[in-house]
Design a protein around this motif. Structure first.
Motif, mmCIF file in Angstrom:
data_model
loop_
_atom_site.group_PDB
_atom_site.id
_atom_site.type_symbol
_atom_site.label_atom_id
_atom_site.label_comp_id
_atom_site.label_asym_id
_atom_site.label_seq_id
_atom_site.Cartn_x
_atom_site.Cartn_y
_atom_site.Cartn_z
ATOM 1 N N UNK A 181 -8.924 -3.295 22.134
ATOM 2 C CA UNK A 181 -9.684 -3.608 23.343
ATOM 3 C C UNK A 181 -8.847 -4.555 24.199
ATOM 4 N N UNK A 182 -8.786 -4.300 25.493
ATOM 5 C CA UNK A 182 -8.012 -5.180 26.385
ATOM 6 C C UNK A 182 -8.789 -6.481 26.595
ATOM 7 N N UNK A 183 -8.104 -7.537 27.096
ATOM 8 C CA UNK A 183 -8.810 -8.801 27.360
ATOM 9 C C UNK A 183 -10.008 -8.586 28.303
ATOM 10 N N UNK A 184 -9.921 -7.575 29.167
ATOM 11 C CA UNK A 184 -11.051 -7.296 30.082
ATOM 12 C C UNK A 184 -12.164 -6.540 29.375
ATOM 13 N N UNK A 185 -11.936 -6.189 28.133
ATOM 14 C CA UNK A 185 -12.992 -5.518 27.377
ATOM 15 C C UNK A 185 -12.966 -3.997 27.437
ATOM 16 N N UNK A 186 -11.834 -3.409 27.910
ATOM 17 C CA UNK A 186 -11.758 -1.951 27.940
ATOM 18 C C UNK A 186 -11.290 -1.401 26.602
ATOM 19 N N UNK A 187 -11.959 -0.386 26.123
ATOM 20 C CA UNK A 187 -11.526 0.281 24.889
ATOM 21 C C UNK A 187 -10.293 1.124 25.186
ATOM 22 N N UNK A 188 -9.267 1.011 24.342
ATOM 23 C CA UNK A 188 -8.010 1.732 24.573
ATOM 24 C C UNK A 188 -7.686 2.654 23.393
ATOM 25 N N UNK A 189 -7.127 3.814 23.708
ATOM 26 C CA UNK A 189 -6.723 4.773 22.674
ATOM 27 C C UNK A 189 -5.207 4.972 22.715
ATOM 28 N N UNK A 190 -4.602 5.015 21.529
ATOM 29 C CA UNK A 190 -3.170 5.318 21.453
ATOM 30 C C UNK A 190 -3.050 6.820 21.218
ATOM 31 N N UNK A 191 -2.461 7.519 22.175
ATOM 32 C CA UNK A 191 -2.497 8.981 22.120
ATOM 33 C C UNK A 191 -1.124 9.594 22.335
ATOM 34 N N UNK A 192 -1.073 10.892 22.134
ATOM 35 C CA UNK A 192 0.145 11.657 22.378
ATOM 36 C C UNK A 192 -0.153 12.672 23.464
ATOM 37 N N UNK A 193 0.686 12.633 24.512
ATOM 38 C CA UNK A 193 0.486 13.504 25.681
ATOM 39 C C UNK A 193 1.693 14.412 25.847
ATOM 40 N N UNK A 194 1.475 15.563 26.422
ATOM 41 C CA UNK A 194 2.578 16.443 26.774
ATOM 42 C C UNK A 194 2.086 17.363 27.877
ATOM 43 N N UNK A 195 2.313 16.966 29.124
ATOM 44 C CA UNK A 195 1.835 17.810 30.228
ATOM 45 C C UNK A 195 2.606 17.518 31.502
ATOM 46 N N UNK A 196 2.626 18.506 32.403
ATOM 47 C CA UNK A 196 3.163 18.313 33.732
ATOM 48 C C UNK A 196 2.001 18.292 34.710
#
Ligand code: XMP
Length: 538
Positions: free
Chosen positions: A128-143
């Motif tokens: 969670x960021x200091x502002x309280x946002x939930x964050x996900x660690x993800x894998x992306x592959x797109x144009x």
């Protein structure tokens, strides 16, 4: 028993099978079908009331390059839909949003912010960021990316460079994610897919291998009735598990034919016999055809020709044996069924999208065409299962763990691991060298993981090189053969890295082979990855 099911429509991503495996790991039954099935097909598929949700896969192409769309029925059946990458883009475009190309491709690790407490992502976050946002660690592959939401949708996730990295229409239960939850690099990927299939779709998690045995046994009995089945046992995982399962179902009505082509690993033939004839009390005919195979292979050094000869002889020997079995019991109809260990990836592969770009995982159908030639009906009790499920089933059926979790072994066996002409003497040397290598891999434990190097590698073996080199043993000069050791790590066998085995292990294997296998005086280690090399040397 009718299972709830999830339909995965394949737009040609290399990860489609991973989506299916993740869903199955949540114990939910799912099937992969090509994206170009018709609306009628989709409606018929849903007609039994067990379709609980649909997942649209990614694609290697862009929505501009191809005109692949999901059948419209996907969005009118009233079941939840999850679009992944291209799947989300086509969902956006088909439902009235907008997708735009981009000059830069986003590829690899990204941190995605979750928005708006959707049913799909609620409570799932890596930090969670200091502002309280939930964050996900993800894998992306797109144009391409979605640049305007379709009516009814809200933003579910974003990154600075991809403001709509996820979208949701919670009333209709339609969700899209630009990242790939099916790959393990997306840390919460499994949780997200489980949330979708179990909670949003409400599918029953009743796909459990232990229970599957009873169901598969009933199916086999219903299919076969009182007829007889013949099965070609190779010692490989798939045919072994198929044999054990069919034997559980119909016992004496099954006859296994084990063609020993003389190109098997050390003691492999005896082990197969001990397991199936000895422990399981199955009817197994062992055909020692090694002389025939060696005779036909004499003088042949071209790899493809060798493969063809081995494949042809295998079919000939198997056919002759089937005829013999029939002739031995005059009046009996003989076997009406040929059983094969076909598994789900083979099925998906052969039924790819009409546009021919579906998943291609290399597979070798060594006995293709056999059922037609023999005039037999085909029994394929593993055709719904992925490899890891086949293994689970094998263990549940009582096959030894070591047998079920063995590295894959090619159909032509040592025939493609002896470079050039195959000779009996070479096969004998290679078998012993290979056995030493495997024994040391099994007994050497890597301390961090606590696993053996055998379990840490996907395939490992020795290769016989028809090259002589000079050595010295005691006071004498030797002029003997060379073997190469090969060990790779891979998840799909399409690409592979050579394994960084510890020097101490390589040292021990090398010294044991040179000391114990008279005739080999040099051992090398293959440090080539695939591509550009292949896993086998031929
Ligand atoms: P390559 O050498 O193509 O191998 O990187 C990929 C995987 O396929 C296996 N392989 C075979 N399996 N018949 C088989 O049944 C074959 O002719 C054959 N050639 C390669 C190889 O062992 C590896 O797992």
């Amino acid at each position: 028993m009718q299972h709830d099911k999830i339909l995965i429509l394949d737009f040609g991503s290399q990860f489609t099978q991973l989506i299916a495996r993740r869903v199955r790991e949540a114990h939910v039954y799912c099937e992969v079908h090509p994206c170009d099935v018709s609306d009628d097909w989709v409606r018929a598929y849903a007609a039994d009331g067990h379709l609980k949700g649909i997942i649209l896969s990614g694609s290697h192409a862009s929505v501009y390059e191809v005109d692949d769309r999901a059948p419209d029925a996907v969005f009118t059946l009233g079941v939840p839909v999850l679009g992944i990458c291209y799947g989300m883009q086509t969902m956006a475009q088909q439902l009235g949003g907008k997708v735009e190309g981009s000059a830069t491709r986003e590829f690899g690790y990204a941190e995605v912010r979750a928005h708006g407490h959707t049913a799909l992502l609620k409570g799932i976050a890596d930090f969670t960021t200091p502002e309280g946002h939930g964050m996900l660690k993800v894998w992306m592959s797109h144009g391409d990316k979605v640049t305007a939401l379709p009516p009814g949708f809200k933003v579910m996730a974003s990154t600075p460079s991809c403001p709509i990295a996820g979208m949701a229409d919670e009333a209709r239960r339609f969700y899209g994610v630009q990242f790939h939850p099916e790959v393990t690099h997306t840390v919460q990927g499994r949780a997200i897919l489980e949330r979708f299939v179990l909670e949003i779709c409400g599918a029953q998690p009743d796909w459990i291998m232990q229970n599957h045995i009873e169901e598969a046994v009933q199916n086999i009995r219903a299919q076969v009735g009182d007829e007889e089945v013949i099965l070609g046992l190779s010692g490989g995982v798939d045919s072994s598990v198929a044999a054990a399962l069919i034997h559980r179902a119909i016992g004496e009505q099954l006859t296994c034919v084990f063609v020993d082509h003389g190109l098997l690993r050390l003691h492999e033939g005896d082990m197969v016999m001990e397991m199936f004839a000895g422990k399981l009390h199955a009817k197994v005919v062992r055909v020692d055809a090694s002389e025939l195979f060696l005779r036909e292979l004499a003088g042949v050094s071209d790899p493809e020709q060798k493969r063809k000869i081995i494949g042809r002889l295998f079919v000939d020997v198997f056919k002759a044996e089937a005829e013999k079995l029939k002739a031995a019991r005059p009046g009996s109809k003989g076997a009406q069924w040929l059983a094969q260990g076909t598994i789900y990836p083979d099925v998906i592969e052969s039924g790819g999208a009409k546009s021919k770009k579906a998943v291609t995982i290399k597979s070798h159908h060594n006995v293709g065409g056999l059922p037609e030639q023999l005039g037999l009906k085909l029994l394929e009790p593993l055709r719904d299962l992925f490899k890891d499920e086949v293994r689970e089933l094998g263990v549940a059926l009582g096959l030894p763990h070591d047998m079920v979790y063995r590295h894959p072994f090619p159909g032509p066996g040592l025939g493609v691991r002896i470079l050039g002409e195959v000779k009996k003497e070479y096969a004998e040397l290679l078998r012993r060298a290979d056995a030493i290598f495997i024994e040391e891999l099994r007994s050497t434990i890597e301390p961090h993981s606590g696993k053996s190097w055998y379990d840490l590698t996907s395939q490992a073996f020795a290769v016989f090189l028809p090259v002589k080199s000079v050595g010295v043993m005691g006071d004498a000069r030797t002029y003997d053969w060379v073997v190469a050791l090969r060990a790779v790590q891979t998840s799909d066998f399409m690409t592979a890295d050579w394994a960084e085995l510890p020097y101490a292990l390589l040292k021990k294997v090398s010294s044991r082979i040179i000391n114990e296998v008279r005739g080999i005086n040099r051992v090398t280690y293959d440090v080539s990855s695939k591509p550009p090399a292949t896993i086998e040397w031929e």
